[in-house]
Design a protein around this motif. Structure first.
Motif, short mmCIF file in Angstrom:
data_model
loop_
_atom_site.label_atom_id
_atom_site.label_comp_id
_atom_site.label_asym_id
_atom_site.label_seq_id
_atom_site.Cartn_x
_atom_site.Cartn_y
_atom_site.Cartn_z
N PHE A 13 73.87 145.08 79.98
CA PHE A 13 74.97 145.28 78.73
C PHE A 13 74.10 145.92 77.70
O PHE A 13 73.16 145.79 77.51
CB PHE A 13 75.83 144.16 78.55
N ILE A 14 74.97 146.32 76.84
CA ILE A 14 74.32 146.88 75.53
C ILE A 14 75.25 146.33 74.34
O ILE A 14 76.62 146.29 74.48
CB ILE A 14 74.42 148.32 75.44
N SER A 15 74.70 145.65 73.61
CA SER A 15 75.51 145.02 72.26
C SER A 15 75.58 145.92 71.11
O SER A 15 74.76 146.51 70.79
CB SER A 15 74.87 143.65 72.06
N ALA B 43 63.06 145.28 80.99
CA ALA B 43 64.35 144.99 80.18
C ALA B 43 65.75 144.93 81.50
O ALA B 43 65.54 145.78 82.34
CB ALA B 43 64.64 145.89 79.15
N ILE B 44 66.44 144.12 81.08
CA ILE B 44 67.72 143.79 81.79
C ILE B 44 69.16 144.17 80.85
O ILE B 44 70.23 144.34 81.52
CB ILE B 44 67.73 142.59 82.60
N ALA B 45 68.93 144.33 79.87
CA ALA B 45 69.93 144.37 78.80
C ALA B 45 69.29 145.05 77.36
O ALA B 45 68.13 144.83 77.27
CB ALA B 45 70.82 143.41 78.65
N PHE B 46 70.10 145.27 76.32
CA PHE B 46 69.75 145.72 75.07
C PHE B 46 70.46 145.51 74.00
O PHE B 46 71.98 145.56 74.04
CB PHE B 46 69.31 147.29 75.24
N ARG B 47 70.24 145.15 72.72
CA ARG B 47 70.93 145.10 71.46
C ARG B 47 70.72 146.39 71.08
O ARG B 47 69.47 147.00 71.06
CB ARG B 47 70.48 143.99 70.80
N SER B 48 71.81 146.79 70.45
CA SER B 48 71.57 148.16 69.65
C SER B 48 71.92 148.20 68.37
O SER B 48 72.27 147.23 67.65
CB SER B 48 72.66 149.33 70.31
N SER B 49 71.12 149.13 67.51
CA SER B 49 71.51 149.50 66.02
C SER B 49 71.31 150.77 65.75
O SER B 49 71.18 151.79 66.71
CB SER B 49 70.31 148.54 65.33
N THR B 50 71.79 151.48 64.49
CA THR B 50 72.06 152.54 64.42
C THR B 50 71.22 152.82 63.09
O THR B 50 71.54 152.21 62.00
CB THR B 50 73.55 153.02 64.32
N LYS B 51 70.35 153.83 63.14
CA LYS B 51 69.77 154.36 61.93
C LYS B 51 70.37 155.58 61.34
O LYS B 51 70.66 156.47 62.15
CB LYS B 51 68.16 154.55 62.40
N ILE B 52 70.63 155.70 60.22
CA ILE B 52 71.02 157.09 59.53
C ILE B 52 69.87 157.69 58.88
O ILE B 52 69.13 157.38 58.05
CB ILE B 52 72.04 156.73 58.32
N ASN B 53 69.86 159.05 59.47
CA ASN B 53 68.80 159.99 58.94
C ASN B 53 69.51 160.77 58.00
O ASN B 53 70.10 161.52 58.33
CB ASN B 53 68.02 160.59 60.14
N SER B 54 69.05 160.82 56.63
CA SER B 54 69.74 161.69 55.60
C SER B 54 68.23 162.57 54.86
O SER B 54 67.62 161.89 54.58
CB SER B 54 70.65 160.78 54.79
N ILE B 55 68.88 163.76 54.53
CA ILE B 55 67.87 164.55 53.77
C ILE B 55 68.10 164.23 52.20
O ILE B 55 67.31 164.15 51.29
CB ILE B 55 68.11 166.00 53.95
N ILE B 56 69.21 163.21 52.01
CA ILE B 56 69.46 163.00 50.59
C ILE B 56 69.20 161.53 50.32
O ILE B 56 68.48 161.29 49.32
CB ILE B 56 71.28 163.12 50.38
N MET B 57 69.54 160.67 51.27
CA MET B 57 69.18 159.21 50.86
C MET B 57 67.92 158.73 51.74
O MET B 57 67.82 157.58 51.84
CB MET B 57 70.66 158.33 51.43
N GLY B 58 67.34 159.47 52.50
CA GLY B 58 66.39 159.17 53.38
C GLY B 58 66.94 158.42 54.65
O GLY B 58 67.78 158.52 55.20
N VAL B 59 65.84 157.75 54.94
CA VAL B 59 66.17 156.92 56.60
C VAL B 59 66.90 155.43 56.05
O VAL B 59 66.31 154.94 55.12
CB VAL B 59 64.88 156.61 57.20
N MET B 60 67.99 155.01 56.53
CA MET B 60 68.50 154.00 56.52
C MET B 60 68.98 153.25 57.67
O MET B 60 69.60 153.46 58.37
CB MET B 60 69.91 154.13 55.82
N LYS B 61 68.03 151.96 57.67
CA LYS B 61 68.26 151.24 58.98
C LYS B 61 69.43 150.08 58.83
O LYS B 61 70.08 150.18 57.57
CB LYS B 61 67.14 150.50 59.12
N GLN B 62 69.89 149.86 59.89
CA GLN B 62 71.29 149.12 59.84
C GLN B 62 71.16 147.93 58.95
O GLN B 62 72.08 147.90 58.26
CB GLN B 62 71.57 148.32 61.52
N ASP B 63 70.23 147.17 58.78
CA ASP B 63 70.12 146.10 57.75
C ASP B 63 70.25 146.54 56.34
O ASP B 63 70.63 145.92 55.51
CB ASP B 63 68.63 145.26 58.08
#
Length: 259
Positions: free
Chosen positions: A97-99, A38-58
């Motif tokens: 870069f990171i997007s 790899a030479i670069a990366f797109r990023s996303s953020t996952k929210i880990n919650s004991i209340i709502m579970g795992v929420m992916k960016q989409d």
């Protein structure tokens, strides 16, 4: 604002301020057309919650995109991208870069320039061009004029900019004329035409058009499509359909920087 929206905004802010790292960054590698590291990366953020579970960016974008919590998440993601770039540098690994995805709320309220400038001023050691702000077709459709100035503001700050979803039926590539982004992330819907015997020049014509607009292409697709792209006018490739990876995994697959 509906009560559920207020609760979600408050919840996300608590997650960001908690210091317990419930927000987990993930990365999609970008590789050269003829390489594996790899030479670069797109990023996303996952929210880990004991209340709502795992929420992916989409999953949470439809809720957060036009609300204050989306702005808070964007600021967090820009800050984390900078911290991540420092980790790559420490490991002597390449990361051009990171997007980071830009939420609609920032375009509509025109706060993007001030927010990004503030973060950059606190991190003067990082080259701004190693951060890429992603804009979606939806942002351009809502207010093309504001989106144009948002892109130009990022250029003033020396960040890279990208238009996501290029080549999809609903995405007008003519937007590249009015909104001068640095990168076009070409969707898998378009890359399916690469190497097609019935329309052999269709995909290459798309990439040539993008290049003529002064924009570089990153193509999304599967391994079979990458095999026919060796001579295409693109600067990178993303494997479509693969799961994002952790920071540790991202560093391990990145190209080594030779001293």
């Amino acid at each position: 604002m509906e009560e559920n929206d207020k609760i979600f905004n408050h919840y996300v802010k608590l997650q960001i301020d908690s210091g317990l790292k419930p927000l987990e960054p993930e990365f999609f590698p970008i590789v050269p057309l003829d390489g594996v590291e790899a030479i670069a990366f797109r990023s996303s953020t996952k929210i880990n919650s004991i209340i709502m579970g795992v929420m992916k960016q989409d999953d949470y974008i439809p809720v957060s995109d036009n609300r204050l919590c989306g702005v808070e998440l964007f600021k967090h993601n820009i800050q984390h991208a900078i911290a991540t770039l420092k980790e790559f540098d420490k490991a002597h690994k390449r990361c051009d870069f990171i997007s980071v995805r830009c939420p609609a709320q920032l375009i509509e309220k025109t706060k993007l320039y001030d927010l990004v400038k503030e973060v950059l001023q606190k991190n003067p050691s990082i080259d701004p061009s190693r951060i890429c702000v992603e804009f979606t077709e939806n942002l351009l459709e809502k207010d093309a004029e504001k989106a144009k100035y948002a892109v130009l503001d990022m250029k003033i700050l020396k960040l890279r900019t990208a238009l996501v979803g290029v080549g999809r039926e609903e995405t007008k590539i003519s937007k590249l004329v009015s909104v001068p982004v640095d990168l076009a992330i070409v969707d898998k819907e378009a890359s399916k035409w690469a190497g097609d015997r019935n329309k052999p020049q269709l995909f290459n014509s798309l990439l040539s058009y993008i290049k003529a607009m002064g924009t570089e292409s990153i193509v999304s697709g599967d391994e079979e499509k990458r095999k026919v792209l060796h001579y295409a006018e693109a600067v990178g490739f993303m494997f479509e359909g693969t799961d994002p990876i952790s920071l540790e995994a991202a560093i391990s697959v990145a190209e080594e920087v030779l001293d």
